[in-house]
Write a protein that holds these residues in place. Structure first.
Motif, short mmCIF file in Angstrom:
data_model
loop_
_atom_site.label_atom_id
_atom_site.label_comp_id
_atom_site.label_asym_id
_atom_site.label_seq_id
_atom_site.Cartn_x
_atom_site.Cartn_y
_atom_site.Cartn_z
N MET A 103 -49.69 -123.15 -3.78
CA MET A 103 -49.48 -121.82 -3.21
C MET A 103 -50.46 -120.85 -3.88
O MET A 103 -50.60 -120.84 -5.09
CB MET A 103 -48.04 -121.39 -3.46
CG MET A 103 -47.71 -120.01 -2.97
SD MET A 103 -46.02 -119.39 -3.27
CE MET A 103 -45.00 -120.67 -2.64
N THR A 104 -51.12 -120.05 -3.07
CA THR A 104 -52.04 -119.06 -3.63
C THR A 104 -51.25 -117.93 -4.29
O THR A 104 -50.05 -117.75 -4.02
CB THR A 104 -52.94 -118.45 -2.54
OG1 THR A 104 -52.13 -117.68 -1.65
CG2 THR A 104 -53.71 -119.53 -1.79
N LEU A 105 -51.91 -117.19 -5.12
CA LEU A 105 -51.27 -116.03 -5.76
C LEU A 105 -50.85 -115.01 -4.70
O LEU A 105 -49.77 -114.41 -4.80
CB LEU A 105 -52.23 -115.40 -6.78
CG LEU A 105 -51.68 -114.26 -7.62
CD1 LEU A 105 -50.41 -114.67 -8.36
CD2 LEU A 105 -52.72 -113.79 -8.60
N GLN A 106 -51.66 -114.84 -3.68
CA GLN A 106 -51.32 -113.93 -2.58
C GLN A 106 -50.00 -114.37 -1.93
O GLN A 106 -49.12 -113.54 -1.67
CB GLN A 106 -52.45 -113.93 -1.56
CG GLN A 106 -52.21 -113.03 -0.38
CD GLN A 106 -53.40 -113.02 0.57
OE1 GLN A 106 -54.42 -113.66 0.33
NE2 GLN A 106 -53.27 -112.29 1.64
N GLU A 107 -49.83 -115.64 -1.67
CA GLU A 107 -48.59 -116.16 -1.08
C GLU A 107 -47.41 -116.00 -2.03
O GLU A 107 -46.31 -115.66 -1.61
CB GLU A 107 -48.76 -117.63 -0.70
CG GLU A 107 -49.75 -117.86 0.43
CD GLU A 107 -50.14 -119.31 0.60
OE1 GLU A 107 -50.52 -119.67 1.72
OE2 GLU A 107 -50.08 -120.08 -0.39
N GLN A 108 -47.66 -116.24 -3.30
CA GLN A 108 -46.62 -116.11 -4.33
C GLN A 108 -46.10 -114.67 -4.38
O GLN A 108 -44.90 -114.43 -4.45
CB GLN A 108 -47.19 -116.52 -5.68
CG GLN A 108 -46.22 -116.52 -6.82
CD GLN A 108 -46.90 -117.02 -8.10
OE1 GLN A 108 -47.72 -117.93 -8.07
NE2 GLN A 108 -46.55 -116.43 -9.22
N ILE A 109 -47.01 -113.71 -4.35
CA ILE A 109 -46.63 -112.29 -4.34
C ILE A 109 -45.77 -112.00 -3.12
O ILE A 109 -44.72 -111.36 -3.21
CB ILE A 109 -47.88 -111.39 -4.40
CG1 ILE A 109 -48.53 -111.49 -5.78
CG2 ILE A 109 -47.52 -109.94 -4.07
CD1 ILE A 109 -49.91 -110.84 -5.86
N GLY A 110 -46.21 -112.46 -1.97
CA GLY A 110 -45.44 -112.26 -0.75
C GLY A 110 -44.04 -112.84 -0.83
O GLY A 110 -43.07 -112.20 -0.41
#
Length: 102
Positions: free
Chosen positions: A1-8
């Motif tokens: 999971m990308t950091l962007q996805e994790q934040i979301g």
């Protein structure tokens, strides 16, 4: 999971009706494919009656790990559904990077 996805994923705890997490790292002086600069647009009824600083605190609490490590900058645009509607579903554009040799 990308950091962007994790934040979301973490921000879903605020029950958003609108949630956009944009990786704006490419607009800054960082290596290609970096995940350091993000813009979040979040609309939630949980922000009703809260001043902006309290809204930001809720987000920072959820993203404490990311803010203490890989995230260098986080632009937050946090609205109630009524505020979002009054804005016509628009949020401000991010400014261009002004440092780091660009």
């Amino acid at each position: 999971m990308t950091l962007q996805e994790q934040i979301g994923q973490k921000l879903k705890a605020l029950s958003p009706t609108v949630l956009e997490v944009e990786n704006e790292s490419h607009r800054h002086s960082v290596p290609p494919n970096s995940e350091t600069h993000f813009k979040v647009t979040l609309v939630s009824e949980r922000f009703d009656g809260l001043l902006p600083v309290k809204r930001h605190q809720q987000v920072y609490k959820l993203l404490a790990d990311e803010m203490s490590g890989p995230v260098h900058a986080l632009a937050l645009h946090l609205y109630t559904p009524e505020e979002w509607e009054a804005r016509g579903g628009e949020r401000p554009d991010s400014p261009d990077c002004r440092g780091g040799g660009k």
